[in-house]
Design a protein around this motif. Structure first.
Motif, PDB file in Angstrom:
ATOM      1  N   ASN A 104       1.167  -0.931   0.031  1.00  0.00           N
ATOM      2  CA  ASN A 104       0.081  -0.277   0.114  1.00  0.00           C
ATOM      3  C   ASN A 104       0.850   1.198  -0.200  1.00  0.00           C
ATOM      4  O   ASN A 104       1.959   1.159   0.568  1.00  0.00           O
ATOM      5  N   THR A 105       0.696   2.535  -0.559  1.00  0.00           N
ATOM      6  CA  THR A 105       0.618   3.299  -0.339  1.00  0.00           C
ATOM      7  C   THR A 105      -0.220   4.490   0.786  1.00  0.00           C
ATOM      8  O   THR A 105      -1.617   4.129   0.562  1.00  0.00           O
ATOM      9  N   CYS A 106       0.378   5.989   1.022  1.00  0.00           N
ATOM     10  CA  CYS A 106      -1.021   6.607   1.511  1.00  0.00           C
ATOM     11  C   CYS A 106      -1.910   7.034   0.973  1.00  0.00           C
ATOM     12  O   CYS A 106      -1.183   7.436  -0.441  1.00  0.00           O
ATOM     13  N   PRO A 107      -3.652   6.571   0.857  1.00  0.00           N
ATOM     14  CA  PRO A 107      -4.323   7.356  -0.154  1.00  0.00           C
ATOM     15  C   PRO A 107      -4.301   8.600   0.904  1.00  0.00           C
ATOM     16  O   PRO A 107      -5.303   9.845  -0.053  1.00  0.00           O
ATOM     17  N   TRP A 108      -4.153   9.783   1.617  1.00  0.00           N
ATOM     18  CA  TRP A 108      -4.688  10.357   1.967  1.00  0.00           C
ATOM     19  C   TRP A 108      -4.313  11.151   1.942  1.00  0.00           C
ATOM     20  O   TRP A 108      -2.452  11.800   1.815  1.00  0.00           O
ATOM     21  N   THR A 109      -4.408  12.792   1.237  1.00  0.00           N
ATOM     22  CA  THR A 109      -3.697  13.821   0.824  1.00  0.00           C
ATOM     23  C   THR A 109      -4.598  15.094   1.393  1.00  0.00           C
ATOM     24  O   THR A 109      -4.019  16.133   1.378  1.00  0.00           O
ATOM     25  N   LYS A 110      -5.048  15.292   2.975  1.00  0.00           N
ATOM     26  CA  LYS A 110      -5.765  16.457   3.245  1.00  0.00           C
ATOM     27  C   LYS A 110      -5.455  16.105   5.030  1.00  0.00           C
ATOM     28  O   LYS A 110      -4.833  14.787   5.213  1.00  0.00           O
ATOM     29  N   VAL A 111      -5.323  17.372   5.479  1.00  0.00           N
ATOM     30  CA  VAL A 111      -4.830  17.431   6.725  1.00  0.00           C
ATOM     31  C   VAL A 111      -5.888  16.984   7.711  1.00  0.00           C
ATOM     32  O   VAL A 111      -5.476  15.923   9.102  1.00  0.00           O
ATOM     33  N   TYR A 115       5.455   5.101   1.603  1.00  0.00           N
ATOM     34  CA  TYR A 115       4.308   5.003   0.966  1.00  0.00           C
ATOM     35  C   TYR A 115       4.307   6.656   0.971  1.00  0.00           C
ATOM     36  O   TYR A 115       3.047   6.789   0.733  1.00  0.00           O
ATOM     37  N   LEU A 116       4.585   7.415   1.807  1.00  0.00           N
ATOM     38  CA  LEU A 116       4.629   9.007   0.615  1.00  0.00           C
ATOM     39  C   LEU A 116       5.335   9.344   0.283  1.00  0.00           C
ATOM     40  O   LEU A 116       7.179   8.680  -0.254  1.00  0.00           O
ATOM     41  N   SER A 117       5.134   9.235  -1.006  1.00  0.00           N
ATOM     42  CA  SER A 117       5.608  10.435  -2.265  1.00  0.00           C
ATOM     43  C   SER A 117       5.646  11.844  -2.514  1.00  0.00           C
ATOM     44  O   SER A 117       4.434  12.753  -1.845  1.00  0.00           O
ATOM     45  N   GLY A 118       5.103  11.972  -3.702  1.00  0.00           N
ATOM     46  CA  GLY A 118       5.634  13.591  -5.013  1.00  0.00           C
ATOM     47  C   GLY A 118       6.068  14.934  -3.872  1.00  0.00           C
ATOM     48  O   GLY A 118       7.071  14.096  -3.232  1.00  0.00           O
ATOM     49  N   ARG A 119       5.945  15.546  -3.710  1.00  0.00           N
ATOM     50  CA  ARG A 119       6.898  16.839  -3.097  1.00  0.00           C
ATOM     51  C   ARG A 119       6.581  16.799  -1.198  1.00  0.00           C
ATOM     52  O   ARG A 119       6.317  18.110  -1.839  1.00  0.00           O
ATOM     53  N   GLY A 120       6.597  16.358  -0.812  1.00  0.00           N
ATOM     54  CA  GLY A 120       7.003  16.154   0.420  1.00  0.00           C
ATOM     55  C   GLY A 120       4.808  16.752   1.300  1.00  0.00           C
ATOM     56  O   GLY A 120       4.505  17.018   2.079  1.00  0.00           O
ATOM     57  N   ARG A 121       4.026  16.765   0.303  1.00  0.00           N
ATOM     58  CA  ARG A 121       2.697  17.076   0.780  1.00  0.00           C
ATOM     59  C   ARG A 121       2.372  15.623   2.130  1.00  0.00           C
ATOM     60  O   ARG A 121       1.294  16.831   2.690  1.00  0.00           O
ATOM     61  N   GLY A 122       2.242  14.917   1.991  1.00  0.00           N
ATOM     62  CA  GLY A 122       1.898  14.322   2.970  1.00  0.00           C
ATOM     63  C   GLY A 122       2.497  14.459   4.629  1.00  0.00           C
ATOM     64  O   GLY A 122       2.626  14.691   4.928  1.00  0.00           O
ATOM     65  N   GLY A 123       3.633  14.906   4.329  1.00  0.00           N
ATOM     66  CA  GLY A 123       4.853  15.515   5.390  1.00  0.00           C
ATOM     67  C   GLY A 123       4.016  16.636   5.762  1.00  0.00           C
ATOM     68  O   GLY A 123       4.204  16.886   7.363  1.00  0.00           O
ATOM     69  N   VAL A 124       3.909  17.297   5.153  1.00  0.00           N
ATOM     70  CA  VAL A 124       2.878  18.393   5.175  1.00  0.00           C
ATOM     71  C   VAL A 124       2.065  18.322   6.124  1.00  0.00           C
ATOM     72  O   VAL A 124       1.591  19.085   7.211  1.00  0.00           O
ATOM     73  N   CYS A 125       1.048  17.543   5.454  1.00  0.00           N
ATOM     74  CA  CYS A 125      -0.097  17.452   6.048  1.00  0.00           C
ATOM     75  C   CYS A 125      -0.201  16.771   7.449  1.00  0.00           C
ATOM     76  O   CYS A 125      -0.573  17.347   8.346  1.00  0.00           O
TER      77      CYS A 125
END
Length: 700
Positions: free
Chosen positions: A501-508, A614-624
């Motif tokens: 699995n990867t993280c399906p959540w993108t909102k705070v 598990y988290l990818s992209g430009r760090g949006r998951g970490g920011v959340c």
């Protein structure tokens, strides 16, 4: 009325135990809280435990022996007053040692009540009586129980002697020996050199008359490994050591100086055969080794459950220190005012500032998580000890003992380091006033520091946990509930699917949902186990032996694995406890605390989430995740003083000018400064100031 564990608890009963708090500056915040701070106590307490703590506190408050001293006493005075207080408490027999049917949480509550007053007292009474008797009950037989009776009467005092000068966490490396002599039916205990001396033994330095000594059992030339013995070391009537025993005090420490830690050496000291605590293994009259376990590892596993008692207790000690510190810092932050909006003369409580919220509120959430977990964990260990006494566990004690050992080796570092970080944050968050001894934060910091090393240095303990987990991974699909009766391996259910699995959540908002946080932590725990296992196997494939492979996989792999495993269990236990709590308003706040604790933990492991994909992209998951920490801290800030009220002991017990329930910080500070011994007096050495030139010249 709240009903917990089929026990009805009324608001009137709670109010009788905890009267209304004094009015003052904290009222502004207390009125914001929508939950009942008294009811919130029941998430980790019940009416029986609350009454016990209240009884202990009332006894101490009314006894002049328990009055706090302003100035720091000498080392000998600290040893003396702690011992006198210990016997005063023990004489009340709040929980009889022989009471097998007692609610296990009562022992935790007794310890908490004492720690809220004085750490040295709590540790001293635990080592002298509780731990000594518990080990005998868990590892001994009926003919050993006379020692428990003597301890119950205060005729003897015990201690627990495992650590040696050159060996601590490596219990299998101990060098004190107990060689069986069949002709005399005696064990001969011997210390080959100072490096094998028993060291850091609490209550041994000045007071203990008997010791639980761990030594290598040697019979017919064969070493059967570490076993425990009840060893008389001093005459109970004179406190003079017996011939063949050298015993002394190791001196002043960073903290906990009310405890007389000592060292001990044996010079061919003879003990009767009955001295060995041989429930899990011993020798017959002829010296042949006997054990109910066919597999030596099973015997060691069962004994590990008993040895885990110290580590289990330390998790709760850490929570106690953290609990006291966070109460002081939160109350002070709600009263202390600094600065304010532009073009305004109004100053704001520092609790209103986001930076103060983020530096304190996650530790408040962690305190609730640890308090709830540690209360449960201690009860589990006590129940296991009782089962050992009554014979209710049998061979099942081996698997439980092994898991308890693994979990305690992870939870103890997690809790000790959490308390270390929290207390330091509280010290800094209270500014200069927090540096005063009267704030109580310095002593808490020093006393907790021992938790990071005794009963196993934290980093080394984590290797015990990772070794167990690495052995579990290859058979993850064959696990049954009997392999982990405490359910600490539940994260391995569907592990292969979870790891894809990867993280399906993108909102705070998604990151604030407790169920989502639980899923993320399940992935994290499985991932760290998988990658650690692969690292070890790859090193072996490259030619490393088992020791080298594990040694070279500690940083960033095995150490992180054990920490994450411990955090995962505590987080899940916190979530379950919050969900199951009966009071609606308390439950809402508890679930927010679960979320804050969860994202606070996740933020520490963001690098691993990105490395593992598990988290990818430009760090949006970490920011959340980070935004969730910030937002949840802000949401809970208004409720923080009421949550602190839930955790707080009585004012005279907390003994901090910054942490009183009335919030009158500056009045208490003034009183402390003006009445401190010698504060307004001219020093006796005033001439050295006025006539310094004369003194300086006379020495030339």
């Amino acid at each position: 009325m709240l009903k917990l564990n089929n026990q009805a608890v009324t608001d009137d009963q709670l109010k009788e135990l905890f009267p209304d708090l004094p009015a003052g500056p904290l009222d502004v915040y207390r009125k914001k809280a929508r939950f009942d701070w008294r009811r919130m106590k029941l998430v980790y307490d019940n009416l029986e435990t609350l009454k016990l703590k209240n009884d202990i506190w009332n006894f101490m408050r009314e006894n002049p022996l328990f009055r706090h001293r302003e100035a720091t006493p000498s080392l000998d005075e600290q040893r003396h007053i702690t011992t006198k207080r210990m016997y005063a408490i023990y004489s009340q027999n709040f929980i009889p040692l022989t009471k097998i049917g007692v609610e296990p949480r009562l022992f935790q509550s007794e310890a908490e009540a004492l720690f809220m007053f004085d750490s040295s007292l709590a540790v001293k009474i635990s080592l002298t009586f509780r731990m000594f008797s518990n080990v005998i009950q868990g590892s001994g037989r009926s003919h050993h129980y006379s020692y428990i009776d003597q301890a119950q009467q205060g005729e003897i005092g015990g201690c627990f002697a495992l650590t040696e000068v050159s060996h601590g966490s490596n219990a299998k490396g101990m060098r004190t020996t107990a060689t069986y002599c069949p002709e005399k039916k005696q064990f001969i205990m011997h210390t080959p050199d100072f490096e094998a001396a028993k060291f850091w033994v609490g209550s041994l330095g000045k007071c203990a008359t008997h010791a639980i000594v761990y030594a290598m059992l040697i019979s017919k030339g064969k070493n059967h490994g570490l076993h425990s013995f009840v060893v008389p070391i001093r005459d109970p009537k004179t406190l003079k050591p017996y011939p063949g025993v050298t015993v002394g005090d190791i001196g002043e420490k960073i903290g906990l100086n009310g405890i007389d830690n000592g060292f001990m050496m044996f010079n061919n000291y003879h003990l009767p055969k009955e001295a060995i605590l041989d429930k899990f293994g011993g020798v017959d009259d002829n010296g042949d080794y006997k054990t109910p376990f066919r597999d030596p590892n099973k015997r060691f596993g069962a004994s590990l459950g008993i040895l885990s008692g110290g580590r289990v207790h330390i998790t709760s000690i850490s929570a106690n220190y953290m609990q006291k510190a966070i109460v002081i810092a939160i109350r002070y932050s709600a009263v202390r005012k600094q600065f304010g909006p532009d073009n305004s003369s109004e100053e704001l409580p520092v609790l209103e500032y986001q930076q103060q919220q983020v530096r304190l509120l996650p530790h408040l959430a962690t305190t609730f998580a640890l308090r709830i977990f540690c209360t449960w964990f201690g009860a589990v260990h006590i129940t296991m000890a009782i089962d050992n006494i009554t014979g209710g566990s049998g061979q099942d004690s081996a698997s439980l003992g092994i898991e308890l050992h693994a979990l305690s080796c992870a939870a103890k570092p997690v809790c000790a380091w959490a308390a270390r970080d929290a207390i330091q944050a509280c010290r800094e968050a209270t500014g200069g006033h927090g540096y005063l001894k009267a704030s109580a934060l310095g002593e808490l910091r020093n006393d907790n520091d021992a938790n990071c090393t005794y009963e196993g240095e934290n980093s080394l303990l984590l290797q015990q946990t990772s070794n167990w987990l690495l052995a579990v991974w290859p058979r993850k699909h064959q696990l049954s509930p009997s392999d982990h009766p405490l359910t600490s391996l539940n994260f391995l259910e569907n592990a292969d699917h979870i790891l894809n699995n990867t993280c399906p959540w993108t909102k705070v908002e998604d990151m604030m949902e407790p169920a989502n946080i639980i899923e993320m932590y399940k992935w994290l725990t499985a991932y760290t186990l998988k990658t650690t296992y692969e690292k070890v196997e790859s090193l072996k494939a490259a030619g490393r032996d088992n020791f080298q492979a594990k040694n070279e996989s500690q940083p960033y792999n095995a150490t992180t694995l054990s920490i994450v495993y411990g955090e995962n269990f505590i987080l899940n236990h916190f979530y379950k406890s919050a969900k199951d709590f009966h009071d609606l308003e308390c439950r809402k706040v508890l679930l927010k605390l679960v979320s804050l604790y969860g994202v606070f933990l996740l933020e520490k492991h963001l690098a691993t989430f990105y490395i593992g994909g598990y988290l990818s992209g430009r760090g949006r998951g970490g920011v959340c995740v980070r935004e969730a920490v910030t937002q949840l801290s802000g949401v809970l800030a208004g409720a923080a003083p009421a949550l602190a009220d839930t955790l707080a002991p009585p004012d005279w017990c907390i003994n901090s000018v910054l942490g009183h329930a009335d919030g009158e910080v500056y009045k208490h500070l003034q009183n402390n400064v003006m009445t401190y011994p010698g504060a307004l007096a001219r020093p006796e050495w005033w001439r050295d100031v006025v006539h310094w030139q004369t003194y300086a010249t006379s020495k030339l």
